[in-house]
Design a protein around this motif. Structure first.
Motif, PDB file in Angstrom:
ATOM      1  N   SER A  96       0.731  -1.519   0.050  1.00 40.86           N
ATOM      2  CA  SER A  96       0.310  -0.317  -0.113  1.00 40.86           C
ATOM      3  C   SER A  96       0.674   1.253  -0.327  1.00 40.86           C
ATOM      4  O   SER A  96       0.356   2.147  -0.549  1.00 40.86           O
ATOM      5  N   ASP A  99       2.544   1.836  -3.737  1.00 44.63           N
ATOM      6  CA  ASP A  99       1.407   2.342  -4.510  1.00 44.63           C
ATOM      7  C   ASP A  99       2.225   3.109  -5.617  1.00 44.63           C
ATOM      8  O   ASP A  99       2.870   4.255  -5.048  1.00 44.63           O
ATOM      9  N   ASP A 100       1.041   2.789  -6.579  1.00 47.39           N
ATOM     10  CA  ASP A 100       1.278   3.904  -7.490  1.00 47.39           C
ATOM     11  C   ASP A 100       0.270   4.949  -6.969  1.00 47.39           C
ATOM     12  O   ASP A 100       1.073   6.074  -6.744  1.00 47.39           O
ATOM     13  N   GLN A 101      -0.933   4.778  -5.892  1.00 44.53           N
ATOM     14  CA  GLN A 101      -1.156   5.677  -5.565  1.00 44.53           C
ATOM     15  C   GLN A 101      -0.675   5.413  -4.467  1.00 44.53           C
ATOM     16  O   GLN A 101      -1.852   5.293  -3.410  1.00 44.53           O
ATOM     17  N   CYS A 103      -1.355   4.977  -0.351  1.00 39.88           N
ATOM     18  CA  CYS A 103      -2.049   4.607   0.855  1.00 39.88           C
ATOM     19  C   CYS A 103      -1.405   4.346   1.810  1.00 39.88           C
ATOM     20  O   CYS A 103      -1.203   3.595   1.725  1.00 39.88           O
ATOM     21  N   ILE A 412      -6.282  14.215   1.815  1.00 42.00           N
ATOM     22  CA  ILE A 412      -6.855  13.829   0.661  1.00 42.00           C
ATOM     23  C   ILE A 412      -8.726  15.432   1.089  1.00 42.00           C
ATOM     24  O   ILE A 412      -8.898  15.613   2.010  1.00 42.00           O
ATOM     25  N   GLN A 417     -10.899  13.661  -3.485  1.00 42.38           N
ATOM     26  CA  GLN A 417      -9.670  14.001  -4.733  1.00 42.38           C
ATOM     27  C   GLN A 417      -8.412  14.143  -3.973  1.00 42.38           C
ATOM     28  O   GLN A 417      -8.090  15.074  -2.969  1.00 42.38           O
ATOM     29  N   HIS A 418      -6.904  13.875  -4.617  1.00 39.85           N
ATOM     30  CA  HIS A 418      -5.317  13.843  -3.640  1.00 39.85           C
ATOM     31  C   HIS A 418      -5.425  15.110  -3.855  1.00 39.85           C
ATOM     32  O   HIS A 418      -5.181  15.327  -5.119  1.00 39.85           O
ATOM     33  N   THR A 420      -2.147  18.486  -3.683  1.00 42.70           N
ATOM     34  CA  THR A 420      -0.850  19.358  -2.457  1.00 42.70           C
ATOM     35  C   THR A 420      -1.005  20.347  -2.001  1.00 42.70           C
ATOM     36  O   THR A 420      -2.140  21.298  -2.637  1.00 42.70           O
ATOM     37  N   GLU A 449      -1.066  11.711   3.117  1.00 46.65           N
ATOM     38  CA  GLU A 449      -1.297  10.403   2.654  1.00 46.65           C
ATOM     39  C   GLU A 449       0.325  10.166   2.492  1.00 46.65           C
ATOM     40  O   GLU A 449       0.920  11.213   2.754  1.00 46.65           O
ATOM     41  N   LYS A 452       4.738   9.802  -2.167  1.00 45.09           N
ATOM     42  CA  LYS A 452       4.790   9.126  -3.519  1.00 45.09           C
ATOM     43  C   LYS A 452       6.432   8.445  -3.230  1.00 45.09           C
ATOM     44  O   LYS A 452       7.372   9.689  -3.146  1.00 45.09           O
TER      45      LYS A 452
END
Ligand SMILES: Nc1nc2c(ncn2[C@@H]2O[C@H](COP(=O)(O)OP(=O)(O)OP(=O)(O)O)[C@@H](O)[C@H]2O)c(=O)[nH]1
Ligand SMILES: [Mg+2]
Length: 476
Positions: A96, A99-101, A103, A412, A417-418, A420, A449, A452
């Motif tokens: 998780s 992950d690309d997104q 979480c 979020i 929606q994510h 910044t 979150e 990345k």
């Protein structure tokens, strides 16, 4: 025939002696990762394993002495000893986070275990002459935070527990949220014949209230914990009891008519204590020798005065259930006891760096009473603020000619929606906030979150201090 002078047998003997010596020199730590629900236990365990197994260099963990002195050989996750307990979902947690997104790993729903083996070279001294390297085994258990709050129930009988709950329900914010329920409990005919369906319905309503108190009011003194997260006990009568709001004396428990509603409530309460809580304590909490207590001060600050003061009370109650002290050598050999305890204010990455000191002071004030009691037992106690996984970056912003510290991270928003954001999240009070303070300073700390990370690194704040405090002496 076995000939001791035969050189191959001598080698065999030497190898066996080496093995035995290693076994004697190896060390074990059972680490208690303690914390209320959402305090950051699972994130901490994931980060601890990742830091030690994948990022154990002096740049990342400069405060860990064995790493700084190049005596740290390596660490890896190895099979746990209790085969009947599920393994901590480490790979899934990393999945998780990377992950690309990215979480956060899911909230924990049942118990799991993990064992780490850390190989290190002993410091100069007798140990270093006996062996090139030793192994420190670290056992860790993860569990839903809700279940932890059950431990204080062990010292109460049904009447005492009911009184404690009744007192909580007499006050806001519980009072307004549970008027109907309190009235129904008052009308329950305690000496009437056991009404299975009614008790089932009342306990269901009580569970729903506990869930509401947790999710909507940010409260933490929620008992019984299995009513919120029943695990394998879902639907079992052992989870069908409620506290009495009318008050009942402990002496009255001695003359209960069998087959009545009161008898059913008391039986189930006692059964819950012995089968669920005592078993949980005996299996997992009794044998710890090091402990970290993770405390999220920020969510309760956001939730307000009652949530924050309940956090304080919950921690006090909780710490009373641990067996501190009696830590002399004989006791330790036969029954290990916690000898070092670390209180950590988690999620320090939610605030700017210069606020970390206040966060630590606030936690210190929050646990002051418990800390005194524990230190009286000659346990080493430390407090710090830290972040298992740093989700924000630090920086400065200019505003009207002045420079302010800020943090930047991904949140979020209301539309899920994510986004910044760069912000100054606010100041942390170093003292326990008083009534007036709450009115004038509404807190609004934002959640972030996980960052990345293409390079699969996990940044942290002071995980190296935590590791050194909890394990440093075992790696000497
Ligand atoms: N920014 C940041 N957030 C964190 C950190 N640790 C935990 N969190 C946040 O806190 C939430 C709860 O963390 P967990 O590790 O699941 O907490 P837990 O104590 O295991 O909770 P339960 O399993 O419900 O008892 C996560 O989903 C994150 O949103 C951290 O180091 N930094
Ligand atoms: Mg968890």
């Amino acid at each position: 025939m076995f000939n001791i002078f035969d050189s191959s047998n001598l080698d065999l003997l030497k190898a066996e002696a080496d093995k035995l010596l290693k076994k004697t020199l190896n060390r074990h730590v059972k680490l208690a990762v303690t914390g209320l629900s959402r305090s950051g236990k699972s994130a901490f365990i994931t980060s601890l394993v990742y830091q030690l197994c994948e990022q154990s260099d002096a740049r990342n963990l400069p405060f860990v002495e064995s790493i700084r002195d190049s005596r740290f050989v390596g660490a890896k996750k190895i099979p746990q000893t209790s085969l009947h307990v599920p393994s901590f979902a480490y790979t899934e947690a990393l999945g998780s986070l990377f992950d690309d997104q990215p979480c956060w790993p899911n909230s924990t729903r049942s118990i799991s275990e993990l064992r780490l083996a850390i190989r290190y070279k002993p410091e100069e001294g007798l140990l270093s002459q006996l062996s090139d390297w030793n192994t420190l085994y670290v056992d860790i258990v993860d569990y839903p935070g809700e279940w932890l709050m059950d431990l204080p129930m062990l010292s109460l009988d049904f009447a005492q527990w009911s009184r404690m709950m009744a007192e909580l329900f007499e006050n806001e914010p519980r009072k307004s949220a549970s008027k109907d329920f309190i009235e129904k409990v008052r009308l329950l005919d305690l000496n009437g014949l056991e009404n299975e369906r009614l008790l089932q319905a009342l306990s269901k309503e009580y569970s729903q209230l506990l869930i509401k108190f947790k999710n909507e009011l940010g409260l933490s003194l929620l008992q019984p914990g299995r009513f919120i997260l029943p695990g394998e006990l879902e639907g079992a009568p052992i989870l069908q009891f409620i506290p009495l709001m009318t008050g009942i004396a402990s002496a009255d428990l001695e003359s209960i008519e069998p087959g009545t509603n009161l008898a059913a409530l008391v039986n189930r309460f006692e059964e819950y204590k012995s089968r669920v809580v005592q078993a949980f304590y005996d299996d997992y909490f009794k044998h710890f020798d090091r402990q970290i207590v993770l405390v999220d001060c920020l969510d309760p600050l956001n939730a307000g005065e009652q949530s924050f003061s309940e956090l304080q009370r919950s921690i006090e109650l909780l710490l009373q259930s641990y067996d501190y002290g009696k830590n002399n050598l004989l006791h330790r050999i036969f029954s290990p006891r916690i000898d070092k305890l670390l209180f950590a204010a988690t999620k320090a990455d939610h605030v700017t760096t210069e606020q970390h000191k206040n966060l630590t002071l606030l936690l210190n004030n929050l646990i002051e009473k418990s800390r005194k009691d524990i230190q009286f037992e000659a346990i080493e106690v430390e407090t710090m603020s830290m972040s298992s996984i740093k989700a924000t970056e630090n920086g400065f912003i200019d505003h009207k000619g002045e420079t302010f510290p800020c943090i930047k991270g991904v949140t979020i928003d209301e539309e899920q929606q994510h986004k910044t954001v760069t912000l100054f999240p606010g100041e942390i009070p170093k003292d326990l906030p008083t009534g007036e303070f709450w009115q004038n300073n509404p807190f609004k700390f934002v959640c972030f979150e996980p960052p990345k990370k293409i390079d699969k690194s996990l940044a942290h704040i002071r995980m190296d201090h935590v590791i050194e405090y909890l394990l440093g002496d075992k790696l000497r």
